[in-house]
Every structure is written in C-alpha cells, then in structure tokens.
Scaffold this active site. Structure first.
Site, PDB file in Angstrom:
ATOM      1  CD  GLU A  93      -1.757  -2.313   1.283  1.00 39.15           C
ATOM      2  OE1 GLU A  93      -0.669  -2.595   1.808  1.00 39.15           O
ATOM      3  OE2 GLU A  93      -2.540  -3.167   0.877  1.00 39.15           O
ATOM      4  CG  HIS A 163     -12.122  -7.469   5.833  1.00 40.46           C
ATOM      5  ND1 HIS A 163     -11.416  -8.212   6.728  1.00 40.46           N
ATOM      6  CD2 HIS A 163     -11.583  -7.739   4.628  1.00 40.46           C
ATOM      7  CE1 HIS A 163     -10.487  -8.909   6.091  1.00 40.46           C
ATOM      8  NE2 HIS A 163     -10.556  -8.642   4.821  1.00 40.46           N
TER       9      HIS A 163
END
Lengths: 358, 432
Positions: A93, A163
């Site tokens: 990322e 999540h």
C-alpha cells in the site's frame, strides 16, 4: 509498463482527444439523457470508464484491479484500456500510494485503489506527509492533484476488525487533501468524477455495504457533482441530522420513525468531509436549533467532534440542546458484537427524542 | 532468464488484447507449463556442494534441498526419513487440518460461521512439516489462513471451531474470529488479517528469546519463532525490513514463505520482479532455501535444519515452500482465475495422498491404521462442531472488555462501578 504502447495508442489508434472543461461546478446529475437503474459498484465502474476515456493520461491501479477487483468496481477497464493503463500492483500500500503521488506529480491522473480502507494505514505516511504537502512545500512548482485514492470503507455485517473500519477522521485532520464520501450510486458517479478531475489529492471512501444493496437511477452520461457542498436531503424543522455514506440510510429510517411521533427532522449529507460545508449545516441549525451527528467510526475523536465544535462556535446561542453524537463505540470494530457496536436506528431515534425533549 | 521471459510476456500483452472481446475473468497471460523453471522441478537450482546442507555459512548458499533428499534416499534405501510413530503423527495432523477445513466450509455455507474465512486445503504439508518439530514454548506467527497452524501447534479443535462460531469458549473468547487465532498456552501469536503485519511481531518475539538466553542468562532458552506468510507478502516493505533486522541481530527465527502462486487474483509471477523468493535471503545475509511444499517429508527435512540453526544461535533462515491452495482465496472467492490445468497438476500432488503412499509403500503403516486415524479425526471434528454449537454466545458486556489493560474495559464510571456492568452502557437507551 510499456510506455511505447501508450504513445502508440495515442497517435496510431487515434483515441479520443477531446478534453472536457474540468470544473467542479455542477453539471447536471439529474435525468438529462438516459438513466439506468444500477448499483453502487456499477456506478463507480461507469465513472472510471468515463475518466479513462476522457483523459488518456489517467491510470487505474491497485491490488487485483485488472480482473475487476474484489468488489467488481474495475470490471472491464483492463480489457478496454489495456494493461498499460489499468494494472495490478504488488501488495504494498505504501508503494501504491507513493507511486501514485509520483505519477500525479508528473501530470498524470492516478487513480489508486486500496483494497479495503483498513489497509490504508501503511500508506498513511505517504498521504499525510507527501500528498498533502506536495504543492505547499514546492511553492506550487509541483502538485499531486491528479491523485485520487479510492477505498471501500465501513461495516458490511461480517467484516470484523479489518474489513469494516471507517478511517475518515484520520484524514480529515490533514490540511492539503480532500475527503469525499458518497451515499448512493448517482452521487458516487458524479462525486468520483469530480474527485478525479479536482486539482487536489482526494481520498474517496466508498461505503462497501452499499456496493450491491444500493440501486438507483444513474444517468449514463458524464456528469460531475460539486465538492465541498453539503446537501439537504430531507427538509425538517425540529432537529438537524448530519451524516455521510451508508449511515444516511439508517438515519433516514430513524427520521421516518420520528415523524410518526411528530418530530420533523432535517437530514444533511455532508458529501465532502474535508473541506466541509459549514454554511449549509449552520443555516440548518439556525433553523432547527438542534443537531445530531451520526457516524460508524468510534465516537471519541471521530469527525462528529469537529462538526460539533464548529457548530457550537457558530451557533451557541441558537442551540436548544447539546449537540448529540450517535456513533460507534470506543472499541476496535468487533466481529460478533457488530450489531451492538453500530449506531443503529433505535439508538439514533432515542437520541433524537432525548435532544428534542431536552 | 525466467524473469526476462515473464517480462517479455507482459510487455507484448497490450497489442494482442482484443478490446471487443467480452469481459471475462480469464487471465490473458497463459500460465507457464508445469515443467517450467521452479515449479516442482529443482533441476535448475544450483547445488553448491553435494551432500551437506550448507546452511551454516553466513554468506547464504542456496541449496536445492529436494535434490539432496532425493540423493539421500537413493544412496541408502533401507534408511527411511521417519519412524512409524512420526509418520502416523504427521498423517494425523494433516488429516486433522484437511477434515477441519472441509467442515469449516460446510459450516460456513450453513450459516454457522460468518465473516471472511480462508481455508488451508492443499498446504497442510507446510504446517505439519514445520510445526510438528516445535516445542510448546516455540512461537508461531501466522496469517489469516491460520486455522491449521493453530491446530498443528496444539490448539484444540474445539477451541478453534468455537472461535470460528464466535462463542465464548473459543481461543480468543469469540472476539477474534477466523483470522485471529491466538493462544498463550501454545504460543500462537496470531492470526493477522493484514498481510505482512505478523512478520515484525515474530521478529520481536525471536528477539525476546535471544535476549533471554544471552542477557538474562536463561541458558535453556532456545525458543524459536516461525513466521508464516505468503508470496504476495514478499513484495511488502515489512518483509524486507524484518529480513534485515533478523539477519543483523542473528535472531532465532525462520521465515516460512507459503508460496501458493496466487494473492487473491494476482499471480505471483506477474507481481514480482524475481519470482524466486528464496533468493531474497542471501541478499540480506541469511540462507534462502526452496523446497517442495507439497511433500511433507522434504519440508520436514528442511525445517529440521532451519529450526536447528535457529536453536543453535546461528541466525535466521528464509524457506520458500512451493505449495498450492486447492480452494479459492476465501470462501467468498469464486476462484475463476486459476487455470484448471494448474489446479489439476497440484491436486495430483496432494500432500496427504503422497504421505499415505510413502507410509504404505515403506510398510510403516497399513491401510487399516490410516483408516483408523481418519475415523478418529472425523470424530474429533464432529465433536468440535457439537461443542461449538452448544457453547454460549458472549454476553454483550464482553464488547467493552479488553480495550485497555483493565480487562473490564473503560474503567470506572462516575458512580464508582465498572462501566461495563451498567446495563445502560452497552444497551444504550435502546434495544438492539
């Protein structure tokens, strides 16, 4: 990545050369031309198709985007625009966002996807320290305005700790970037196109719960919605409710219930969290005298705190009750306890009544 | 050479794409034929010396262990790699892993467990091969694909199943779920949903062990830490940072790469400039080994050396296990991207079938013995499901516990009592 291929396509294949006048003034997002009923990920997909079509220096990259992405937002892009413009990155990322900043600094439109907002933290350093400060510290010689970072955020019913997070508050604390959160398919398409074309780096959070659930009539043409303008989506006179993203549908339900008890609620969708539209909210609070803010992120230090502080500063004498915040609890996002953690309709309803009867 | 050929494939791709072809999930890039360089074949790996495993040299020689194991076998056929007890133990552990994961899938589709569940089918040889060599005090750090690591390490199947169902009797009291298996008793340090996050944690755990031995002079402390992670993680910064730290400080850690070639839908060969991960070890000053992860005996041989090295204080090792997951990335993954030929190739190398064949051919166990184990494990798994079913769901007050050190969470309220005991605090003024 085969830059020769990009040039080949530009000149040889005679791709679309028109450039839209990119302004963030409203183009119409209502029913001009064909509108089809589609869900959120399809709307975002359409926006990305249009973005890549209208600017041949736009790129979409991230983890798993070339087969369509884990939420299908990038379906068809690789096939249509080629692997030089729509490509997968390795699992890094920090690298993805940093790389995007570099692309943007050289004048490209970099649309980076972070697979879940929960994974954005390694990139936080690049966003805060580089993207937000690039124009400022180079004295406007360089900027990374072409950077847009998209990430699905928010609860999804079974996501658990990693999540389901809503990290918008962290980013709202950074001068130099914009934070935008759509509530529905039609908003998403218009807002995403505005974000991509905005000359500032933007973090665009997409409510993942709504990817398939939210279905709306979305015009098929290219349109943009203005940033930093909040929208009053329901008129009322007793209390102002402020929210964004998926939480608005929960708040709407609470408003409907409150109506049965004779409480008239005004509901505002902030749309852009940074910089946020203080005037609209203030005008509404001056009308109603009460305000309630709701978001999924934990209450302490959530963006609701900023709204609350600003409203109190501006409308102190007008307020009839303390500013209410109905938010997630101050715990890590739980797995089994998700229904208790979330700011549900009933919690909001109770808070509405408590505020109105203060 | 192989990276070059891969790169060649990538750069020619845009021209051959037909923009009007229907959108499909098929990968335009053809999966290289199974006989290619490092998939299952160790011919191309250079052997620096013949029979010894050169793991002791700091400069990090790459050794093709599979070759060495083959040599060993052919040189002295009567000497087997394992005894009967060991063989049965390995078999039982792998069967437990497989049966458990299959039951998980069933339970998931019946709605008994929820969330994101990632199954380990096909990779059992790595877990069993490594973890069965550990002592209880050795630590294991895993990823989100951690059920079988937990089982191999000794966490009871009941505790793991309960955790998956979200019950209080789970190993984390239902708070972690599928991706976060922890066990203090068995020194399982998680369960990390985020790739790469566990590797620095493992590095810290390894440091503790070394510190205890050398500074605190607990001479018996030779605890080793194993960090398991996948091929996708090997492109992440945290991985490289930890390789550096571990080699720099000579930590007793083994980095085990479970290279199953796929990171959800991203093929390892297309995500990595040099797909041979084991080569990254020597770059940081530690040995890098590649081993066939579908063969539990080979994995065990390599593991013995790597763990032995760490125990002796000689520092870290990077082991790349070539393995494969038979199911999709998670139970929500339709698994459309992988070439059926590739799947078939690896299905033929099922580690359990291979071990079974080895045991029977070498007369270490009979069919009846193995069937008895199968039956026993079936019962264990069934019992685990029953236990999990009957276990209580955590009470709502547990939501607020363990946020801070005070397990009751949130400390004392204005009325002097623990806040979590105040029913209003969790229920709000509303019913859920």
């Amino acid at each position: 990545m085969g830059f020769r291929n990009i040039i080949g396509r530009r000149l040889g294949l005679g791709l679309v050369r028109r450039r839209k006048p990119f302004s963030t003034a409203t183009c119409d997002g209502d029913g001009n031309g064909n509108a089809k009923s589609i869900n959120l990920y399809s709307a975002i997909n359409q926006a990305l198709h249009i973005a890549l079509e209208t600017d041949n220096r736009a790129f979409v990259f991230g983890e798993d985007v070339s087969f369509g992405g884990v939420f299908r937002c990038t379906t068809g892009l690789a096939d249509r625009f080629g692997k030089a413009r729509v490509f997968n990155t390795p699992l890094c990322e920090q690298g993805i966002v940093g790389f995007g900043i570099g692309l943007a600094a050289m004048g490209n439109r970099a649309i980076a996807e972070i697979q879940f907002a929960d994974y954005i933290y390694p990139a936080f350093d690049q966003i805060v320290n580089e993207a937000a400060k690039f124009r400022y510290r180079s004295g406007n010689q360089f900027n990374c305005g072409g950077l847009t970072i998209r990430a699905p955020y928010g609860a999804v019913g079974h996501g658990g700790h990693y999540h389901s997070q809503s990290p918008e508050a962290f980013f709202c604390h950074v001068p130099g970037i914009k934070v935008v959160i759509p509530r529905s398919p039609r908003q998403a398409k218009g807002l995403l196109l505005s974000c991509i074309r905005d000359p500032n780096p933007v973090v665009f959070f997409e409510p993942k719960w709504l990817y398939r659930l939210a279905v709306e009539e979305v015009p098929e043409h290219d349109y943009m919605l203005p940033l930093s303008e909040a929208e009053v989506i329901r008129q009322g006179s007793d209390i102002t409710l402020v929210g964004w993203g998926a939480q608005l549908s929960v708040m709407e339900q609470a408003c409907n219930e409150a109506e049965k008890d004779g409480i008239s609620c005004e509901l505002i969708d902030l749309k852009t969290l940074l910089p946020w539209d203080k005037e609209t909210v203030e005008a509404s609070v001056r009308k109603t005298g009460r305000v309630l803010i709701s978001h999924e992120a934990p209450v302490t230090g959530g963006f609701g705190a900023e709204i609350s502080a600003s409203i109190v500063e501006r409308c102190f004498l007008r307020l009839e009750a303390p500013v209410a915040r109905v938010c997630g609890l101050d715990t890590p996002f739980p797995l089994v306890f998700e229904p208790f953690y979330m700011p549900t309709k009933n919690k909001i309803l109770d808070a509405i009544k408590a505020t109105v009867n203060y | 050479m192989n990276s070059a050929s891969c790169a060649a494939k990538i750069s020619t791709q845009p021209f051959s794409l037909n923009p009007t072809s229907p959108t499909s999930h098929d990968n335009p890039l053809v999966f290289p034929k199974p006989t290619s360089f490092f998939l299952g074949s160790t011919r191309k790996l250079r052997l620096s010396s013949s029979s010894k495993l050169n793991l002791h040299r700091r400069s990090g020689t790459v050794v093709a262990v599979s070759d060495v194991v083959k040599q060993k076998k052919s040189k002295s056929t009567p000497s087997l790699l394992i005894t009967k007890e060991e063989g049965l133990e390995l078999y039982e552990d792998m069967i437990l892993g497989r049966a458990f994961e299959d039951m998980c899938a069933q339970m998931y589709y019946r709605g008994k467990m929820f969330g994101f569940v990632h199954l380990y089918n096909g990779q059992e040889a790595v877990s069993t091969g490594f973890i069965k060599l550990l002592k209880q005090q050795d630590s294991v750090v895993s990823t989100y694909r951690d059920h079988v690591h937990a089982l191999s390490k000794g966490v009871p199947a009941r505790a793991v199943m309960s955790e998956l169902f979200g019950k209080t009797t789970g190993c984390c009291r239902g708070q972690g779920g599928s991706m976060h298996m922890f066990s203090r008793e068995h020194n399982l340090l998680g369960g990390f949903a985020f790739i790469g996050e566990g590797i620095p944690v493992a590095t810290g755990a390894a440091f503790t062990s070394k510190y205890k031995r050398e500074i605190l002079k607990e001479a018996d402390c030779d605890h080793v830490t194993l960090a398991f992670f996948g091929d996708g993680t090997c492109n992440n910064g945290q991985f490289f940072e930890c390789l550096n730290m571990a080699a720099l400080w000579k930590l007793p850690i083994v980095f085990v790469v479970e290279n199953n070639l796929w990171a959800i839908g991203m093929s390892h060969l297309r995500a990595t400039s040099d797909p041979q991960i084991y080569k990254k070890g020597p770059a940081f000053g530690m040995p890098g080994i590649h081993v066939d992860g579908m063969d539990v005996l080979k994995v065990r041989e390599v593991a013995k050396e790597a763990i032995g090295r760490a125990r002796r204080g000689e520092g870290p090792t990077l082991v790349e296990c070539e393995t494969y997951r038979f199911r999709g990335h998670s139970l929500a993954d339709p698994d459309e991207l992988r070439d059926p030929a590739e799947k078939a190739y690896y299905a033929a190398r099922d580690p359990i079938t291979a071990l079974k064949k080895y045991l029977i051919e070498n007369s270490l166990a009979s069919e009846a013995d193995l069937k008895a184990i199968d039956k026993k494990i079936d019962e264990v798994v069934e019992d685990a499901v029953e236990f999990a079913d009957e276990s209580p769901v955590p009470s709502r007050s547990q939501l607020l516990e363990n946020v801070f050190a005070d397990p009751k969470g949130f400390g004392i309220g204005p009325d002097g009592r623990y806040r979590c005991e105040d029913p209003k605090f969790t229920e709000g003024t509303a019913h859920v």
